[in-house]
Design a protein around this motif. Structure first.
Motif, PDB file in Angstrom:
ATOM      1  N   LYS A   1      16.557  -3.087  43.000  1.00 38.38           N
ATOM      2  CA  LYS A   1      17.515  -2.243  43.703  1.00 38.38           C
ATOM      3  C   LYS A   1      17.986  -2.874  45.015  1.00 38.38           C
ATOM      4  CE  LYS A   1      16.194   1.310  45.970  1.00 38.38           C
ATOM      5  NZ  LYS A   1      15.632   2.451  46.551  1.00 38.38           N
ATOM      6  N   ASP A   2      17.045  -3.340  45.834  1.00 39.92           N
ATOM      7  CA  ASP A   2      17.380  -3.771  47.186  1.00 39.92           C
ATOM      8  C   ASP A   2      17.323  -5.277  47.409  1.00 39.92           C
ATOM      9  OD1 ASP A   2      17.826  -1.182  47.961  1.00 39.92           O
ATOM     10  OD2 ASP A   2      15.802  -0.864  48.693  1.00 39.92           O
ATOM     11  N   GLY A   3      17.002  -6.045  46.398  1.00 43.07           N
ATOM     12  CA  GLY A   3      16.941  -7.495  46.583  1.00 43.07           C
ATOM     13  C   GLY A   3      18.272  -8.151  46.314  1.00 43.07           C
ATOM     14  N   ALA A   4      18.390  -9.391  46.769  1.00 45.92           N
ATOM     15  CA  ALA A   4      19.583 -10.205  46.532  1.00 45.92           C
ATOM     16  C   ALA A   4      19.140 -11.543  45.944  1.00 45.92           C
ATOM     17  CB  ALA A   4      20.331 -10.442  47.841  1.00 45.92           C
ATOM     18  N   LEU A   5      20.033 -12.186  45.225  1.00 47.24           N
ATOM     19  CA  LEU A   5      19.762 -13.535  44.739  1.00 47.24           C
ATOM     20  C   LEU A   5      19.869 -14.463  45.945  1.00 47.24           C
ATOM     21  CD1 LEU A   5      19.199 -15.549  42.496  1.00 47.24           C
ATOM     22  CD2 LEU A   5      21.647 -15.572  41.992  1.00 47.24           C
ATOM     23  N   LEU A   6      18.756 -15.068  46.335  1.00 47.45           N
ATOM     24  CA  LEU A   6      18.711 -15.839  47.577  1.00 47.45           C
ATOM     25  C   LEU A   6      19.062 -17.303  47.402  1.00 47.45           C
ATOM     26  CD1 LEU A   6      15.437 -14.309  49.054  1.00 47.45           C
ATOM     27  CD2 LEU A   6      17.804 -13.662  49.530  1.00 47.45           C
ATOM     28  N   GLY A   7      18.594 -17.911  46.330  1.00 46.32           N
ATOM     29  CA  GLY A   7      18.878 -19.330  46.187  1.00 46.32           C
ATOM     30  C   GLY A   7      18.325 -19.931  44.925  1.00 46.32           C
ATOM     31  N   ILE A   8      18.878 -21.098  44.607  1.00 47.11           N
ATOM     32  CA  ILE A   8      18.402 -21.944  43.508  1.00 47.11           C
ATOM     33  C   ILE A   8      18.451 -23.369  44.029  1.00 47.11           C
ATOM     34  CG2 ILE A   8      18.841 -22.802  41.171  1.00 47.11           C
ATOM     35  CD1 ILE A   8      20.200 -20.130  40.531  1.00 47.11           C
ATOM     36  N   VAL A   9      17.357 -24.091  43.835  1.00 46.66           N
ATOM     37  CA  VAL A   9      17.308 -25.477  44.301  1.00 46.66           C
ATOM     38  C   VAL A   9      16.529 -26.314  43.281  1.00 46.66           C
ATOM     39  CG1 VAL A   9      15.217 -25.123  45.674  1.00 46.66           C
ATOM     40  CG2 VAL A   9      16.806 -26.930  46.306  1.00 46.66           C
ATOM     41  N   LEU A  10      16.965 -27.564  43.099  1.00 47.79           N
ATOM     42  CA  LEU A  10      16.287 -28.453  42.156  1.00 47.79           C
ATOM     43  C   LEU A  10      14.870 -28.729  42.638  1.00 47.79           C
ATOM     44  CD1 LEU A  10      16.416 -30.304  39.636  1.00 47.79           C
ATOM     45  CD2 LEU A  10      17.125 -32.135  41.187  1.00 47.79           C
ATOM     46  N   ASP A  11      13.905 -28.523  41.750  1.00 48.51           N
ATOM     47  CA  ASP A  11      12.507 -28.813  42.050  1.00 48.51           C
ATOM     48  C   ASP A  11      12.194 -30.235  41.592  1.00 48.51           C
ATOM     49  OD1 ASP A  11       9.807 -28.619  42.657  1.00 48.51           O
ATOM     50  OD2 ASP A  11       9.312 -27.501  40.850  1.00 48.51           O
ATOM     51  N   LYS A  12      12.413 -30.503  40.286  1.00 45.44           N
ATOM     52  CA  LYS A  12      12.193 -31.857  39.782  1.00 45.44           C
ATOM     53  C   LYS A  12      12.841 -32.045  38.414  1.00 45.44           C
ATOM     54  CE  LYS A  12       7.505 -30.793  38.234  1.00 45.44           C
ATOM     55  NZ  LYS A  12       6.115 -31.213  38.298  1.00 45.44           N
ATOM     56  N   ALA A  13      13.081 -33.301  38.115  1.00 47.31           N
ATOM     57  CA  ALA A  13      13.595 -33.682  36.803  1.00 47.31           C
ATOM     58  C   ALA A  13      12.412 -34.182  35.994  1.00 47.31           C
ATOM     59  CB  ALA A  13      14.654 -34.774  36.941  1.00 47.31           C
TER      60      ALA A  13
ATOM     61  N   TYR B   1      26.196  -7.793  50.872  1.00 49.37           N
ATOM     62  CA  TYR B   1      26.765  -8.145  49.574  1.00 49.37           C
ATOM     63  C   TYR B   1      25.725  -8.989  48.856  1.00 49.37           C
ATOM     64  CZ  TYR B   1      31.402  -6.670  51.113  1.00 49.37           C
ATOM     65  OH  TYR B   1      32.469  -5.940  51.554  1.00 49.37           O
ATOM     66  N   ASP B   2      25.589  -8.788  47.545  1.00 49.24           N
ATOM     67  CA  ASP B   2      24.702  -9.636  46.762  1.00 49.24           C
ATOM     68  C   ASP B   2      25.407 -10.983  46.551  1.00 49.24           C
ATOM     69  OD1 ASP B   2      22.576 -10.557  45.274  1.00 49.24           O
ATOM     70  OD2 ASP B   2      22.556  -8.872  43.895  1.00 49.24           O
ATOM     71  N   ASN B   3      24.650 -11.963  46.111  1.00 46.81           N
ATOM     72  CA  ASN B   3      25.185 -13.318  45.947  1.00 46.81           C
ATOM     73  C   ASN B   3      25.346 -13.684  44.481  1.00 46.81           C
ATOM     74  OD1 ASN B   3      25.033 -13.952  48.789  1.00 46.81           O
ATOM     75  ND2 ASN B   3      22.824 -14.026  48.500  1.00 46.81           N
ATOM     76  N   LYS B   4      26.221 -14.622  44.261  1.00 46.83           N
ATOM     77  CA  LYS B   4      26.293 -15.312  42.978  1.00 46.83           C
ATOM     78  C   LYS B   4      26.060 -16.787  43.283  1.00 46.83           C
ATOM     79  CE  LYS B   4      31.271 -16.048  43.135  1.00 46.83           C
ATOM     80  NZ  LYS B   4      32.549 -15.792  42.511  1.00 46.83           N
ATOM     81  N   ILE B   5      25.476 -17.478  42.330  1.00 47.28           N
ATOM     82  CA  ILE B   5      25.210 -18.899  42.511  1.00 47.28           C
ATOM     83  C   ILE B   5      25.806 -19.650  41.332  1.00 47.28           C
ATOM     84  CG2 ILE B   5      23.452 -20.690  42.697  1.00 47.28           C
ATOM     85  CD1 ILE B   5      21.692 -18.647  44.117  1.00 47.28           C
ATOM     86  N   GLU B   6      26.752 -20.528  41.662  1.00 48.39           N
ATOM     87  CA  GLU B   6      27.395 -21.354  40.636  1.00 48.39           C
ATOM     88  C   GLU B   6      26.676 -22.696  40.575  1.00 48.39           C
ATOM     89  OE1 GLU B   6      31.811 -21.234  40.782  1.00 48.39           O
ATOM     90  OE2 GLU B   6      31.449 -19.896  42.485  1.00 48.39           O
ATOM     91  N   MET B   7      26.272 -23.068  39.364  1.00 51.72           N
ATOM     92  CA  MET B   7      25.574 -24.333  39.177  1.00 51.72           C
ATOM     93  C   MET B   7      26.340 -25.190  38.178  1.00 51.72           C
ATOM     94  SD  MET B   7      21.859 -25.232  37.495  1.00 51.72           S
ATOM     95  CE  MET B   7      20.946 -24.094  38.463  1.00 51.72           C
ATOM     96  N   LYS B   8      26.572 -26.435  38.549  1.00 50.61           N
ATOM     97  CA  LYS B   8      27.190 -27.407  37.645  1.00 50.61           C
ATOM     98  C   LYS B   8      26.300 -28.643  37.596  1.00 50.61           C
ATOM     99  CE  LYS B   8      31.952 -26.154  38.688  1.00 50.61           C
ATOM    100  NZ  LYS B   8      33.207 -26.630  39.306  1.00 50.61           N
TER     101      LYS B   8
END
Length: 188
Positions: free
Chosen positions: A121-133, A85-92
């Motif tokens: 076609k075959d990739g998935a959303l893997l992640g999101i992470v804060l790099d810097k402010a 299953y592909d991913n969704k990423i919720e960010m608040k």
């Protein structure tokens, strides 16, 4: 009669000695044959929840990111053909008082214009992470690629949220060519 008693006692003692004899030990280990897992359907990647506080534009903010599999999105597969299953990423992004400054759910579609045909076609959303402010923006590292956790095939992306709540997405070329300048696709 005494001889009979003596004979019975001797026979019983002999039986005890023979019955208590230790059996030879074997070094053979008998283990059940491993059973190969059969995939019955698409695999869900592990749900990840992260929360981080950051000082930005003179105030304290809390960033909450949740990655979860979404069975409403198109299925994806890894290099071996295993379906995921592909991913969704919720960010608040929440202000110090708990009110929401920014909220959005990201999917692979948000990054698709930066991906090659195979990753689309075959990739998935893997992640999101804060790099810097930084001064007027929060910089996040994002990635789209093979859903197999053992794979290192992915496309690094940059996602920026400005102090006005605008989103800018670009391919992260810093790793590939050492480029210092980044171009952003405005208003994605």
């Amino acid at each position: 009669m005494n001889r009979l008693k003596l004979f019975v006692v001797a026979a019983c003692a002999g039986c005890l000695l023979v019955g208590c004899k230790e059996k030879p030990k074997s070094n053979d280990i008998i283990a059940p044959k491993p059973v190969k897992e059969v995939q019955t359907g698409p695999v869900r990647m592990q749900e990840i929840k992260q929360s981080r506080e950051v000082d930005w534009v003179g105030s304290q903010y809390k960033i909450e990111i949740v990655r979860s599999a979404d069975d409403q999105l198109a299925l994806t597969r890894d290099e071996s053909g295993k379906k995921y299953y592909d991913n969704k990423i919720e960010m608040k992004i929440l202000r110090k008082d708990g009110s929401q400054f920014f909220g959005r759910t990201f999917t692979k579609v948000d990054f698709v214009s930066y991906l090659d045909d195979n990753t689309r076609k075959d990739g998935a959303l893997l992640g999101i992470v804060l790099d810097k402010a930084e001064e007027n923006q929060l910089r996040f590292a994002a990635s789209v690629g093979s859903p197999d956790v053992l794979s290192d095939q992915y496309v690094p992306m940059l996602l920026v949220v400005t102090r006005m709540g605008e989103v800018k997405i670009s391919k992260d070329t810093r790793l590939d060519s050492g480029a210092q300048e980044e171009e952003y696709d405005e208003g994605v």
